[in-house]
Scaffold this motif. Structure first.
Motif, PDB file in Angstrom:
ATOM      1  N   GLY A 159      -8.040  -2.071  -8.265  1.00 46.92           N
ATOM      2  CA  GLY A 159      -9.413  -1.903  -7.806  1.00 46.92           C
ATOM      3  C   GLY A 159      -9.992  -0.564  -8.202  1.00 46.92           C
ATOM      4  O   GLY A 159      -9.319   0.304  -8.763  1.00 46.92           O
ATOM      5  N   GLU A 160     -11.256  -0.388  -7.907  1.00 42.34           N
ATOM      6  CA  GLU A 160     -11.975   0.834  -8.233  1.00 42.34           C
ATOM      7  C   GLU A 160     -12.167   1.678  -6.971  1.00 42.34           C
ATOM      8  O   GLU A 160     -12.298   1.143  -5.869  1.00 42.34           O
ATOM      9  N   GLU A 161     -12.179   3.010  -7.152  1.00 38.57           N
ATOM     10  CA  GLU A 161     -12.443   3.908  -6.031  1.00 38.57           C
ATOM     11  C   GLU A 161     -13.865   3.670  -5.508  1.00 38.57           C
ATOM     12  O   GLU A 161     -14.770   3.371  -6.291  1.00 38.57           O
ATOM     13  N   PRO A 162     -14.109   3.747  -4.222  1.00 38.72           N
ATOM     14  CA  PRO A 162     -13.162   4.133  -3.164  1.00 38.72           C
ATOM     15  C   PRO A 162     -12.478   2.944  -2.502  1.00 38.72           C
ATOM     16  O   PRO A 162     -11.985   3.062  -1.391  1.00 38.72           O
ATOM     17  N   TYR A 163     -12.454   1.773  -3.208  1.00 41.65           N
ATOM     18  CA  TYR A 163     -11.884   0.558  -2.622  1.00 41.65           C
ATOM     19  C   TYR A 163     -10.539   0.183  -3.252  1.00 41.65           C
ATOM     20  O   TYR A 163     -10.084  -0.942  -3.119  1.00 41.65           O
ATOM     21  N   ARG A 164      -9.934   1.135  -3.916  1.00 37.08           N
ATOM     22  CA  ARG A 164      -8.661   0.879  -4.579  1.00 37.08           C
ATOM     23  C   ARG A 164      -7.568   0.654  -3.533  1.00 37.08           C
ATOM     24  O   ARG A 164      -7.461   1.399  -2.553  1.00 37.08           O
ATOM     25  N   LYS A 165      -6.731  -0.377  -3.754  1.00 35.18           N
ATOM     26  CA  LYS A 165      -5.730  -0.785  -2.783  1.00 35.18           C
ATOM     27  C   LYS A 165      -4.334  -0.773  -3.403  1.00 35.18           C
ATOM     28  O   LYS A 165      -4.179  -0.873  -4.617  1.00 35.18           O
ATOM     29  N   VAL A 166      -3.332  -0.707  -2.539  1.00 37.32           N
ATOM     30  CA  VAL A 166      -1.939  -0.819  -2.959  1.00 37.32           C
ATOM     31  C   VAL A 166      -1.495  -2.269  -2.775  1.00 37.32           C
ATOM     32  O   VAL A 166      -1.752  -2.874  -1.734  1.00 37.32           O
TER      33      VAL A 166
ATOM     34  N   MET B  97      -7.293   2.755   0.327  1.00 40.33           N
ATOM     35  CA  MET B  97      -6.789   4.067   0.724  1.00 40.33           C
ATOM     36  C   MET B  97      -7.190   5.111  -0.313  1.00 40.33           C
ATOM     37  O   MET B  97      -7.540   4.785  -1.451  1.00 40.33           O
ATOM     38  N   THR B  98      -7.109   6.360   0.100  1.00 40.08           N
ATOM     39  CA  THR B  98      -7.352   7.472  -0.814  1.00 40.08           C
ATOM     40  C   THR B  98      -6.162   7.604  -1.759  1.00 40.08           C
ATOM     41  O   THR B  98      -5.074   7.077  -1.486  1.00 40.08           O
ATOM     42  N   PRO B  99      -6.320   8.312  -2.889  1.00 37.19           N
ATOM     43  CA  PRO B  99      -5.184   8.529  -3.793  1.00 37.19           C
ATOM     44  C   PRO B  99      -3.973   9.148  -3.097  1.00 37.19           C
ATOM     45  O   PRO B  99      -2.830   8.768  -3.381  1.00 37.19           O
ATOM     46  N   GLN B 100      -4.200  10.088  -2.194  1.00 42.44           N
ATOM     47  CA  GLN B 100      -3.102  10.722  -1.470  1.00 42.44           C
ATOM     48  C   GLN B 100      -2.342   9.707  -0.625  1.00 42.44           C
ATOM     49  O   GLN B 100      -1.115   9.696  -0.587  1.00 42.44           O
ATOM     50  N   GLU B 101      -3.080   8.833   0.072  1.00 43.51           N
ATOM     51  CA  GLU B 101      -2.432   7.850   0.931  1.00 43.51           C
ATOM     52  C   GLU B 101      -1.708   6.792   0.110  1.00 43.51           C
ATOM     53  O   GLU B 101      -0.617   6.342   0.494  1.00 43.51           O
ATOM     54  N   ARG B 102      -2.283   6.393  -1.009  1.00 48.14           N
ATOM     55  CA  ARG B 102      -1.603   5.418  -1.872  1.00 48.14           C
ATOM     56  C   ARG B 102      -0.298   5.993  -2.401  1.00 48.14           C
ATOM     57  O   ARG B 102       0.714   5.291  -2.508  1.00 48.14           O
ATOM     58  N   ARG B 103      -0.323   7.273  -2.708  1.00 48.42           N
ATOM     59  CA  ARG B 103       0.892   7.914  -3.207  1.00 48.42           C
ATOM     60  C   ARG B 103       1.987   7.884  -2.143  1.00 48.42           C
ATOM     61  O   ARG B 103       3.171   7.707  -2.467  1.00 48.42           O
ATOM     62  N   ILE B 104       1.625   8.046  -0.879  1.00 45.26           N
ATOM     63  CA  ILE B 104       2.606   7.998   0.206  1.00 45.26           C
ATOM     64  C   ILE B 104       3.285   6.627   0.234  1.00 45.26           C
ATOM     65  O   ILE B 104       4.518   6.526   0.379  1.00 45.26           O
ATOM     66  N   ILE B 105       2.488   5.558   0.090  1.00 44.41           N
ATOM     67  CA  ILE B 105       3.045   4.202   0.072  1.00 44.41           C
ATOM     68  C   ILE B 105       4.008   4.024  -1.108  1.00 44.41           C
ATOM     69  O   ILE B 105       5.130   3.529  -0.955  1.00 44.41           O
ATOM     70  N   HIS B 106       3.554   4.437  -2.282  1.00 43.22           N
ATOM     71  CA  HIS B 106       4.395   4.303  -3.477  1.00 43.22           C
ATOM     72  C   HIS B 106       5.710   5.063  -3.322  1.00 43.22           C
ATOM     73  O   HIS B 106       6.793   4.548  -3.658  1.00 43.22           O
ATOM     74  N   MET B 107       5.621   6.291  -2.826  1.00 45.89           N
ATOM     75  CA  MET B 107       6.814   7.116  -2.664  1.00 45.89           C
ATOM     76  C   MET B 107       7.772   6.537  -1.625  1.00 45.89           C
ATOM     77  O   MET B 107       8.992   6.584  -1.784  1.00 45.89           O
TER      78      MET B 107
END
Length: 206
Positions: A194-201, A170-180
């Motif tokens: 992982g590394e961008e653009p394959y970084r995962k939650v 996911m993008t940083p914005q989408e990962r933040r939604i999951i975390h929040m």
């Protein structure tokens, strides 16, 4: 509208000084030459440099609006562009007929467009720090709702199974939604890997 005066040995030198002070590019400037350089007697006594007045043509929000409207025109799309901003971000929303093509699969085209616009604004306005957020047909609002529901569903599975779950990149914005969405859940922990653009939650038992 910002405007400054600058001097130099030549008109071009004076303009470059003014552009550097304003932090903009030449295509976003209105230049008025106040004094041409003049040479005194004996080639050095009484020499006068050039003096110019340079004005910023468009501020970042207006520049972004014009850029998006031009992009829609070149793509033969009819849409309404609205720009708002706060202390940290500039928001651009696009609504209209067939503009959904700008979203792409799972928002990939939209994210690429947003990345492009952030690069364009930072090149055009030196020192500009605000983040540009672009949305089309309220996609990001709908995506946030979907991701929040997904996060809660994954959390239940993790709690029941006792095993971690790895989400799709996911993008940083989408990962933040999951975390929040899961930050107040005491039975699990979330982190990114992982590394961008394959970084995962990763959602794991606490």
């Amino acid at each position: 509208m910002k405007e400054i005066e600058a001097t130099g040995r030549t008109v071009d030198e004076a303009i470059l000084k003014a552009l550097a002070s304003l932090g903009i590019k030449s295509d976003n400037a209105e230049v008025d030459v106040l004094n041409e350089p003049a040479q005194g007697i004996f080639s050095f006594i009484g020499n006068k440099g050039a003096r110019v007045s340079v004005k910023v043509r468009y501020e970042p929000a207006e520049y972004l609006e014009r850029y998006l409207n031009k992009m829609l025109h070149l793509m033969n799309l009819e849409g309404k562009v609205e720009i708002t901003e706060d202390n940290e971000k500039v928001y651009g929303t696009i609504n209209g007929n067939k503009v959904g093509v700008l979203i792409g699969r799972r928002g990939r085209t939209l994210n690429e467009l947003q990345y492009l616009l952030n690069s364009v604004i930072r090149r055009q306005f030196e020192g500009f720090k605000k983040m540009v957020i672009i949305d089309v047909e309220s996609y990001r609002v709908r995506r946030e709702r979907t991701l929040t529901q997904l996060a809660k569903s994954i959390a239940r599975k993790v709690i029941q199974s006792g095993h971690e779950q790895v989400l799709e990149p996911m993008t940083p914005q989408e990962r933040r939604i999951i975390h929040m969405a899961l930050q107040e859940c005491e039975d699990i922990v979330t982190y990114s890997k992982g590394e961008e653009p394959y970084r995962k939650v990763i959602v794991a038992p606490r």
